[in-house]
Scaffold this motif. Structure first.
Motif, PDB file in Angstrom:
ATOM      1  N   UNK A  66      -9.086  -0.492  12.336  1.00 58.01           N
ATOM      2  CA  UNK A  66      -9.325   0.487  11.355  1.00 58.01           C
ATOM      3  C   UNK A  66      -8.456   0.461  10.166  1.00 58.01           C
ATOM      4  N   UNK A  67      -7.186  -0.263  10.495  1.00 56.80           N
ATOM      5  CA  UNK A  67      -6.193  -0.334   9.459  1.00 56.80           C
ATOM      6  C   UNK A  67      -6.912  -1.319   8.283  1.00 56.80           C
ATOM      7  N   UNK A  68      -7.205  -2.178   8.795  1.00 58.03           N
ATOM      8  CA  UNK A  68      -7.928  -3.334   7.708  1.00 58.03           C
ATOM      9  C   UNK A  68      -9.237  -2.743   6.884  1.00 58.03           C
ATOM     10  N   UNK A  69      -9.771  -1.668   7.752  1.00 58.39           N
ATOM     11  CA  UNK A  69     -11.202  -1.243   7.148  1.00 58.39           C
ATOM     12  C   UNK A  69     -10.413  -0.303   6.068  1.00 58.39           C
ATOM     13  N   UNK A  70      -9.441   0.619   6.279  1.00 57.97           N
ATOM     14  CA  UNK A  70      -8.922   1.610   5.537  1.00 57.97           C
ATOM     15  C   UNK A  70      -8.438   0.621   4.171  1.00 57.97           C
ATOM     16  N   UNK A  77     -12.324  -3.699  -1.474  1.00 57.14           N
ATOM     17  CA  UNK A  77     -12.841  -5.105  -0.998  1.00 57.14           C
ATOM     18  C   UNK A  77     -13.887  -5.213   0.050  1.00 57.14           C
ATOM     19  N   UNK A  78     -14.475  -6.080   0.119  1.00 52.23           N
ATOM     20  CA  UNK A  78     -15.899  -6.416   1.109  1.00 52.23           C
ATOM     21  C   UNK A  78     -15.260  -6.542   2.325  1.00 52.23           C
ATOM     22  N   UNK A  79     -15.921  -6.532   3.493  1.00 53.09           N
ATOM     23  CA  UNK A  79     -15.559  -6.280   4.758  1.00 53.09           C
ATOM     24  C   UNK A  79     -15.048  -7.757   5.168  1.00 53.09           C
ATOM     25  N   UNK A  80     -13.892  -7.708   5.935  1.00 56.54           N
ATOM     26  CA  UNK A  80     -13.454  -9.068   6.364  1.00 56.54           C
ATOM     27  C   UNK A  80     -12.634  -9.808   5.205  1.00 56.54           C
ATOM     28  N   UNK A  81     -12.406  -9.282   4.233  1.00 56.53           N
ATOM     29  CA  UNK A  81     -11.722 -10.171   3.273  1.00 56.53           C
ATOM     30  C   UNK A  81      -9.983  -9.555   3.212  1.00 56.53           C
ATOM     31  N   UNK A  82      -9.370  -8.902   4.183  1.00 50.67           N
ATOM     32  CA  UNK A  82      -8.161  -8.324   4.042  1.00 50.67           C
ATOM     33  C   UNK A  82      -7.574  -8.683   5.266  1.00 50.67           C
ATOM     34  N   UNK A  83      -6.300  -9.240   5.199  1.00 53.14           N
ATOM     35  CA  UNK A  83      -5.632  -9.725   6.623  1.00 53.14           C
ATOM     36  C   UNK A  83      -4.196  -9.111   6.365  1.00 53.14           C
ATOM     37  N   UNK A 222       5.134  -4.740   6.664  1.00 57.42           N
ATOM     38  CA  UNK A 222       3.780  -4.925   7.073  1.00 57.42           C
ATOM     39  C   UNK A 222       2.979  -4.424   5.569  1.00 57.42           C
ATOM     40  N   UNK A 223       2.176  -5.482   5.157  1.00 63.98           N
ATOM     41  CA  UNK A 223       1.324  -5.513   3.842  1.00 63.98           C
ATOM     42  C   UNK A 223      -0.303  -5.915   4.272  1.00 63.98           C
ATOM     43  N   UNK A 224      -0.554  -6.240   3.090  1.00 63.03           N
ATOM     44  CA  UNK A 224      -2.171  -6.647   3.016  1.00 63.03           C
ATOM     45  C   UNK A 224      -2.101  -8.113   2.176  1.00 63.03           C
ATOM     46  N   UNK A 225      -3.124  -9.074   2.586  1.00 61.93           N
ATOM     47  CA  UNK A 225      -3.378 -10.144   1.699  1.00 61.93           C
ATOM     48  C   UNK A 225      -5.148 -10.107   1.668  1.00 61.93           C
ATOM     49  N   UNK A 226      -5.437  -9.848   0.598  1.00 60.66           N
ATOM     50  CA  UNK A 226      -6.885  -9.987  -0.055  1.00 60.66           C
ATOM     51  C   UNK A 226      -7.114 -11.413  -0.487  1.00 60.66           C
ATOM     52  N   UNK A 227      -8.142 -12.127   0.237  1.00 54.13           N
ATOM     53  CA  UNK A 227      -8.718 -13.299  -0.386  1.00 54.13           C
ATOM     54  C   UNK A 227     -10.341 -13.006  -0.700  1.00 54.13           C
ATOM     55  N   UNK A 228     -10.843 -13.388  -1.926  1.00 57.13           N
ATOM     56  CA  UNK A 228     -12.006 -13.380  -2.226  1.00 57.13           C
ATOM     57  C   UNK A 228     -12.800 -14.263  -1.252  1.00 57.13           C
TER      58      UNK A 228
END
Length: 388
Positions: A66-70, A77-83, A222-228
């Motif tokens: 749920x955190x990734x989705x938020x 960002x598209x689904x599955x693109x955030x770590x 804790x943070x996020x990493x987006x990759x296209x």
């Protein structure tokens, strides 16, 4: 200044921030105080853990997802693109040490970057990578970046908002130029995400990252990493473990593959304690709404600026009116900013000493009383700090 409250939101967020009753907190560009909902989320998780341990571990996994989705919603960002990552620096390192560099490759940054977005690229010197720093002229901040992009560097890495001056760049313009030139585009988004709308699809970046402990109102660590998705396979994996494989729950298999999405950058067990807190803060931010938050921050920055102008403050960012961000940095002639900062902190005005000046960074919830307290403290301190 008027307090912004949207009755359509169905709740009054002001009770979420008791910090405003304790001090004049103007330091969200450094480390933000948590909302009450984040404190409650941590308390509830700790209480459950003490009583039951990992009995409800499947629910933890759902909370992690749920955190990734938020986060994906927050940055469009598209689904599955955030770590989920430890911090911005870790994510920048994933890019720097994931790409297959060739001698002579060039990385373009600005001359105003926070050290994390400079040191990591300079560390590639032994691979033959050259770092080019360009200026951000105030009459057209993107102009020199755009000229550098025409030279076809391998990558441009830039902060959406500069940490010291508060200069807000037109990242859509930079992203369009990078995409047209076939140049990879990386955004250090730590001073933007949570303070203003941010869309990775609109700005066309390939990579973006941010810690949760500033404008997202979460804890450190804790943070996020987006990759296209289209460039994900360009990054070699640097860390390995049970969590980053396609079949993460199958501990007996001898065959494994990388997770098909951004989870491949999460090598091991997540920071669930911080995750519960950050998710609570994100849900609050999404409930209030980023356009409303951006407006409220700009209103508070303008209020501070008006008061500071009466005291003849000098601002580091002359474009603060045209491109408002959450950062307002200023100084006074003949007054030592380091000394002024120390004295302000002692009086309960929580701020930072950055770029040779005092940096104020209110959030959407910062009250007018907190702003007035800061301005009144400054007005009373200035005569005492003037050289004799």
């Amino acid at each position: 200044m008027t307090e912004q409250y949207d009755p359509q939101a169905g709740f009054d967020w002001r009770s979420e921030f008791p910090v405003n009753d304790e001090c004049s907190y103007l330091n969200h560009a450094a480390v933000a105080p948590w909302p009450e909902s984040a404190r409650k989320a941590i308390n509830d998780f700790a209480t459950e853990n003490v009583a039951l341990g990992a009995t409800h571990y499947p629910q933890w996994e759902k909370a992690e997802d749920k955190l990734r989705r938020n986060l994906e919603t927050l940055i469009d960002a598209p689904r599955g693109s955030v770590a989920l990552v430890k911090n911005t620096s870790e994510a920048l390192s994933f890019v720097a040490y994931g790409l297959n560099w060739q001698p002579g490759d060039v990385v373009v940054i600005s001359d105003q970057e926070f050290p994390s977005n400079r040191i990591v690229w300079e560390s590639l010197a032994d691979k033959g990578v050259k770092v080019v720093e360009v200026a951000l002229p105030y009459d057209d901040p993107e102009s020199e970046l755009l000229m550098a992009i025409e030279q076809k560097p391998r990558l441009v890495s830039i902060s959406a908002v500069q940490y010291a001056s508060g200069l807000r760049l037109d990242i859509d313009r930079i992203g369009a130029a990078c995409r047209a030139a076939g140049v990879l585009f990386c955004i250090d988004a730590i001073q933007a995400v949570g303070a203003q709308p941010f869309s990775v699809q609109q700005n066309q970046c390939d990579f973006a990252m941010a810690d949760g402990h500033k404008w997202m109102l979460g804890p450190e660590g804790l943070g996020f990493f987006y990759v296209r998705p289209e460039v994900m396979d360009l990054l070699r994996i640097q860390e390995y473990g049970w969590h980053m494989v396609a079949d993460a729950g199958n501990y007996n298999t001898r065959e494994w593959q990388l997770a098909p999405d951004a989870k491949r950058f999460e090598c091991g067990s997540p920071n669930m304690l911080a995750g519960y807190a950050l998710n609570a803060s994100l849900e609050l931010i999404l409930k209030v709404g980023l356009p409303q938050i951006e407006y409220a921050i700009a209103e508070r920055i303008q209020y501070l600026k008006d008061g500071l102008m009466e005291m003849e403050a000098v601002f580091l960012n002359p474009l603060i009116d045209e491109r408002p961000s959450g950062i307002l940095t200023f100084h006074f002639w003949n007054i030592d900013s380091a000394r002024l900062h120390k004295t302000l902190m002692q009086t309960g005005v929580i701020c930072a000493n950055r770029g040779g000046g005092i940096r104020f960074s209110p959030h959407f919830h910062t009250t007018q009383e907190a702003l007035d307290d800061a301005l009144e403290a400054l007005e009373s301190l200035l005569p005492m700090l003037q050289p004799r």
